[in-house]
Write a protein that holds these residues in place. Structure first.
Motif, PDB file in Angstrom:
ATOM      1  N   LEU A 147      52.117  34.029  33.763  1.00 15.65           N
ATOM      2  CA  LEU A 147      52.482  33.221  32.601  1.00 15.65           C
ATOM      3  C   LEU A 147      51.465  32.117  32.377  1.00 15.65           C
ATOM      4  N   ARG A 148      51.235  31.790  31.143  1.00 22.95           N
ATOM      5  CA  ARG A 148      50.356  30.684  30.771  1.00 22.95           C
ATOM      6  C   ARG A 148      51.202  29.661  30.012  1.00 22.95           C
ATOM      7  N   VAL A 149      51.503  28.543  30.665  1.00 25.84           N
ATOM      8  CA  VAL A 149      52.377  27.510  30.111  1.00 25.84           C
ATOM      9  C   VAL A 149      51.530  26.287  29.778  1.00 25.84           C
ATOM     10  N   ARG A 150      51.581  25.872  28.527  1.00 24.29           N
ATOM     11  CA  ARG A 150      50.837  24.707  28.060  1.00 24.29           C
ATOM     12  C   ARG A 150      51.744  23.898  27.129  1.00 24.29           C
ATOM     13  N   PHE A 151      51.373  22.642  26.932  1.00 17.44           N
ATOM     14  CA  PHE A 151      52.072  21.832  25.945  1.00 17.44           C
ATOM     15  C   PHE A 151      51.640  22.275  24.555  1.00 17.44           C
ATOM     16  N   ALA A 152      52.615  22.451  23.685  1.00 23.78           N
ATOM     17  CA  ALA A 152      52.328  22.892  22.324  1.00 23.78           C
ATOM     18  C   ALA A 152      51.601  21.798  21.550  1.00 23.78           C
ATOM     19  N   THR A 153      50.791  22.224  20.607  1.00 22.39           N
ATOM     20  CA  THR A 153      50.057  21.267  19.774  1.00 22.39           C
ATOM     21  C   THR A 153      51.015  20.492  18.888  1.00 22.39           C
ATOM     22  N   HIS A 154      50.826  19.183  18.841  1.00 22.27           N
ATOM     23  CA  HIS A 154      51.678  18.315  18.010  1.00 22.27           C
ATOM     24  C   HIS A 154      51.103  18.329  16.599  1.00 22.27           C
ATOM     25  N   GLY A 155      51.744  19.073  15.718  1.00 19.74           N
ATOM     26  CA  GLY A 155      51.232  19.212  14.362  1.00 19.74           C
ATOM     27  C   GLY A 155      51.556  18.067  13.441  1.00 19.74           C
ATOM     28  N   ALA A 156      52.343  17.099  13.898  1.00 24.03           N
ATOM     29  CA  ALA A 156      52.727  15.968  13.040  1.00 24.03           C
ATOM     30  C   ALA A 156      52.221  14.652  13.601  1.00 24.03           C
ATOM     31  N   ALA A 157      51.060  14.680  14.262  1.00 23.47           N
ATOM     32  CA  ALA A 157      50.484  13.472  14.862  1.00 23.47           C
ATOM     33  C   ALA A 157      49.283  13.009  14.033  1.00 23.47           C
ATOM     34  N   LEU A 158      49.173  11.707  13.856  1.00 18.72           N
ATOM     35  CA  LEU A 158      48.083  11.096  13.094  1.00 18.72           C
ATOM     36  C   LEU A 158      47.429  10.017  13.929  1.00 18.72           C
TER      37      LEU A 158
END
Length: 408
Positions: A147-158
């Motif tokens: 398994l490859r577990v990573r933190f998902a990209t935060h698409g609502a960050a500025l």
């Protein structure tokens, strides 16, 4: 198992030492053998202590942790920072199996699986639980693939820059909450806690982030009384785990690139010449960046000076306008006062005239009443006189008609 190892070490300790010669040895050999025996005895004692400690730990009850204790006071739950990306999933995995994989880390708030491409997303309650799940499940074999577990990209960050030194995390969150719910707002500081003028804002949903980006790009969004508009840009995302060796594909280009190990280029060689040219290019880039930064810094200083001058002139103009407004207000109040005095005078004059007219009318009325009374008295006197005269005339005529009788 620990008891078996402990018995084995004791047996080895009680067994005769191999390599001990029955023949007579010299003093130097005896000292060396004695030193070896002491080292072996010390090593065996350390091993015995370690095994006894392991046996005590095996006899202890298993350590249990409450998942709820991993929540910080005041921490927001089920945010974008708690969302994990899970890759290399089997194509036949079910939602129940995927949930069961993360069951020990609490109840998930979001579960999504793309079986065709073999990946999924899951949102846990807190960031710490997500970090623990990522650390424990990353690389876990499921089927034939890890398994490859990573933190998902935060698409609502500025990312936000050009911040005033007096902007805090709370003020930044309060300011950007007008565009939508904010999960986190942070002002970046250096190692001494001094603000760097930069920060970032993480929204709950992408539409709020897009609205904030568009509004701040089109207008000038000010957070304090200082005339420094914030600059808002999409936040650049990074993976904290970097690029591990196991993710590389052993292509011919990879093999060619990795033929030689890390090294310093030797002077006079081909690679040293071109490596030096690369370094010179980097130095030139650094110098140009420093020059650009210097020009920008000087331009900011000039703009700040112009802004101070313009602010003073603006304040002076406001003071003049306020003075003119006050003078106009004073003039208007004076006119109102004069009008009020004039009205009061007119009222007094009118009142005096009315009072005079009333007095004259009363006086005339009294004169007329006196005249009428006198006329009435005169008329009454005349009537009385007339009546008296008529009575006297009637009496005299009556006396003339009566005969005079003489008695003998």
């Amino acid at each position: 198992m620990a008891n078996r190892n402990l018995r084995q070490v004791k047996q080895e300790n009680n067994s005769p030492r191999p390599g001990v010669m029955a023949n007579r040895r010299g003093p130097h050999q005896d000292q060396e053998e004695q030193r070896l025996k002491q080292e072996q005895a010390s090593s065996q004692n350390d091993q015995l202590l370690e095994l006894e400690s392991q046996q005590q730990e095996d006899n202890r009850p298993p350590l249990t942790l409450d998942i709820k204790s991993f929540r910080k006071p005041g921490e927001k739950t089920y945010t974008q920072r708690c969302r994990l990306f899970v890759g290399n999933l089997p194509n036949d995995i079910s939602d129940e199996d995927f949930r069961q994989l993360f069951a020990k880390y609490g109840e998930p708030g979001e579960v999504f699986i793309n079986r065709d491409r073999g990946f999924g997303f899951i949102r846990l309650e807190t960031r710490m639980l997500a970090e623990i799940a990522k650390s424990e499940l990353d690389g876990l074999m499921m089927g034939s693939r890890p398994l490859r577990v990573r933190f998902a990209t935060h698409g609502a960050a500025l990312s936000v820059r050009n911040l005033s030194p007096f902007v805090s995390n709370e003020l930044l969150e309060e300011a950007f909450s007008i565009f939508g719910p904010v999960e986190r707002a942070v002002v970046i500081v250096d190692d001494r806690g001094r603000p760097t003028g930069k920060g970032f804002v993480e929204f709950t949903a992408k539409p709020s982030a897009r609205k904030a980006l568009d509004r701040c790009s089109e207008g000038c969004f000010l957070l304090t009384s200082a005339h420094y508009p914030v600059i808002v840009e999409p936040m650049e995302q990074f993976d904290d785990d970097g690029l591990p060796e196991k993710l590389f594909q052993k292509t011919p280009q990879y093999l060619q690139e990795r033929e030689q190990p890390p090294r310093f280029a030797q002077p006079g060689t081909f690679e040293f010449e071109y490596a030096s040219r690369w370094k010179a290019l980097d130095v030139m880039e650094k110098q140009q960046r420093e020059q650009v930064d210097k020009n920008v810094r000087e331009a900011k200083e000039r703009l700040e000076g112009e802004m101070d001058t313009a602010r003073q002139e603006h304040q002076l103009m406001l003071m003049r306008q306020d003075l003119m407004r006050r003078q106009e207000e004073l003039r208007r109040l004076e006119e109102l006062r004069n009008q009020e005095l004039q009205k009061r005078k007119q009222y007094q004059m009118s009142f005096s005239m009315i009072e005079k007219s009333t007095l004259e009318q009363d006086k005339r009325n009294r004169h007329e009443e006196e005249h009428r009374r006198r006329e009435e008295e005169l008329m009454r006197h005349r009537e009385q006189e007339e009546m008296r005269r008529q009575q006297e005339g009637y009496k005299s005529s009556y006396m003339g008609t009566i005969p005079i009788v003489q008695h003998p």
